[in-house]
Design a protein around this motif. Structure first.
Motif, PDB file in Angstrom:
ATOM      1  N   GLU A 105       7.596 -49.411  34.994  1.00 58.74           N
ATOM      2  CA  GLU A 105       7.713 -49.854  36.384  1.00 58.74           C
ATOM      3  C   GLU A 105       6.389 -49.685  37.135  1.00 58.74           C
ATOM      4  O   GLU A 105       6.000 -50.554  37.920  1.00 58.74           O
ATOM      5  N   ASN A 106       5.695 -48.571  36.904  1.00 59.45           N
ATOM      6  CA  ASN A 106       4.406 -48.347  37.572  1.00 59.45           C
ATOM      7  C   ASN A 106       3.403 -49.438  37.212  1.00 59.45           C
ATOM      8  O   ASN A 106       2.681 -49.946  38.074  1.00 59.45           O
ATOM      9  N   PHE A 107       3.360 -49.792  35.939  1.00 57.96           N
ATOM     10  CA  PHE A 107       2.432 -50.833  35.487  1.00 57.96           C
ATOM     11  C   PHE A 107       2.803 -52.178  36.096  1.00 57.96           C
ATOM     12  O   PHE A 107       1.940 -52.909  36.613  1.00 57.96           O
ATOM     13  N   ALA A 108       4.088 -52.512  36.073  1.00 64.50           N
ATOM     14  CA  ALA A 108       4.539 -53.782  36.621  1.00 64.50           C
ATOM     15  C   ALA A 108       4.286 -53.863  38.125  1.00 64.50           C
ATOM     16  O   ALA A 108       3.853 -54.899  38.646  1.00 64.50           O
ATOM     17  N   THR A 109       4.542 -52.767  38.832  1.00 61.67           N
ATOM     18  CA  THR A 109       4.318 -52.732  40.279  1.00 61.67           C
ATOM     19  C   THR A 109       2.844 -52.916  40.611  1.00 61.67           C
ATOM     20  O   THR A 109       2.483 -53.633  41.552  1.00 61.67           O
ATOM     21  N   GLU A 110       1.988 -52.265  39.832  1.00 56.81           N
ATOM     22  CA  GLU A 110       0.544 -52.397  40.062  1.00 56.81           C
ATOM     23  C   GLU A 110       0.091 -53.838  39.879  1.00 56.81           C
ATOM     24  O   GLU A 110      -0.706 -54.358  40.666  1.00 56.81           O
ATOM     25  N   LEU A 111       0.594 -54.487  38.833  1.00 59.20           N
ATOM     26  CA  LEU A 111       0.256 -55.896  38.614  1.00 59.20           C
ATOM     27  C   LEU A 111       0.738 -56.743  39.781  1.00 59.20           C
ATOM     28  O   LEU A 111       0.000 -57.592  40.308  1.00 59.20           O
ATOM     29  N   PHE A 112       1.974 -56.521  40.196  1.00 58.55           N
ATOM     30  CA  PHE A 112       2.566 -57.310  41.265  1.00 58.55           C
ATOM     31  C   PHE A 112       1.803 -57.156  42.571  1.00 58.55           C
ATOM     32  O   PHE A 112       1.527 -58.132  43.273  1.00 58.55           O
ATOM     33  N   GLN A 113       1.425 -55.925  42.900  1.00 56.15           N
ATOM     34  CA  GLN A 113       0.709 -55.666  44.145  1.00 56.15           C
ATOM     35  C   GLN A 113      -0.688 -56.281  44.142  1.00 56.15           C
ATOM     36  O   GLN A 113      -1.253 -56.550  45.190  1.00 56.15           O
TER      37      GLN A 113
END
Length: 325
Positions: A182-190
């Motif tokens: 989730e942290n990796f996905a959130t960073e990409l999304f942001q």
């Protein structure tokens, strides 16, 4: 054509029996992970009113956290009751999903195991996503991971290929927990990275940097992982265009000059080279030769300016002696 197999239990190997409801197989076996299945089988066999958590974990070969997750899983389904207060199910709340800007953090919606099971029955693409995800991480998905994958698809907007690509990267990094993914996905999304090719390019960039950082760490004789500040320096040196060889050369000069390893000092050396467009050892050697020649030329000029012409001195002294006569 479906392959048919014939399997039969060897009843002579068992001395005690207990009943297992068909619902365990019919309704839950697809969504229950290994610790959850181990726990429910143990509880069906054990007739004690109270159980010892540590003994059960040891007997089932699971960790305390896995035990807690398994209890929550079966409590949410109403299969078991727990009068203790040490483990509480996650509170389910209805959340309003608002259109988010790229920089906004998306909400995480919660799903019961039963609702996920129903979704799997009716959503072929979700079944494929779960199946591919399990092959990628090499194990059955936990309930929290199933929730996360649904959120990544339905609320973050990542397609199946992109999600699997992220899982592969996290697996290669040795971080396959729901939180890490989730942290990796959130960073990409942001950062506005959401398409497959954009994610692929970012993963390649990160992979190249990690390889570069490891090489620099060895060249700097660092025994531990670089600190966050040191990583920032290393990243900036890579962006400047310096090779590991040139960074090692800057390190050598730093230690020779200061008798210690100083990232800020090394950074100043590299910045001075970058200003002169010096990025290879050959260019550095050529610059030093030119500077040596320039220094020698200046020294010669100073020597000439400060030297006496003996002939002129003799003429001067002779003229002075005649005039005195």
């Amino acid at each position: 054509m479906a392959e048919k197999v014939s399997l039969k239990l060897n009843n002579s190997r068992w001395k005690r029996f207990f009943s297992v409801p068909c619902a365990v197989v019919d309704d839950y076996i697809r969504v229950a992970n290994e610790p959850a299945l181990k726990l429910i089988l143990y509880l069906m066999c054990d007739e004690s009113d109270e159980i010892d958590k540590s003994q059960i974990c040891k007997k089932l070969g699971i960790k305390d956290a896995a035990f807690d997750d398994a209890v929550i899983f079966w409590k949410e389904l109403g299969v078991i009751e727990d009068e203790s207060t040490s483990i509480e199910p996650v509170e389910k709340k209805t959340m309003e999903v608002k259109p988010a800007a790229v920089s906004d953090v998306k909400v995480r919606l919660s799903y019961t195991p039963k609702s996920i099971s129903d979704m799997i029955d009716t959503d072929e693409s979700l079944r494929e996503l779960f199946s591919e995800a399990e092959r990628t991480v090499g194990r059955l998905l936990k309930h929290a991971e199933q929730e996360l994958l649904i959120n990544l698809r339905d609320y973050y907007g990542f397609d199946t290929q992109s999600i699997i690509l992220m899982l592969e990267y996290c697996r290669d990094c040795g971080k396959t927990s729901a939180k890490a993914i989730e942290n990796f996905a959130t960073e990409l999304f942001q950062n506005g990275i959401s398409g497959f090719f954009e994610i692929d390019a970012e993963i390649k960039r990160r992979t190249e940097y990690h390889s570069f950082e490891n090489e620099v760490r060895r060249a700097m004789y660092l025994e531990t992982k670089p600190t966050a500040k040191q990583s920032q320096y290393i990243s900036s040196w890579q962006e400047m265009g310096f090779s590991v060889e040139m960074i090692a050369e800057a390190r050598e000069r730093c230690v020779n000059q200061t008798n210690k390893l100083s990232f800020p000092y090394i950074n100043k050396i590299l910045q001075s080279w970058a200003e002169k467009r010096i990025f290879t050892r050959e260019m550095l050697e050529a610059d030093e030769v030119n500077r040596t020649k320039s220094t020698n030329t200046q020294s010669e000029r100073k020597s000439k300016d400060s030297s006496f012409d003996l002939n002129e001195f003799d003429s001067f002294t002779l003229s002075q002696s005649h005039s005195n006569k």
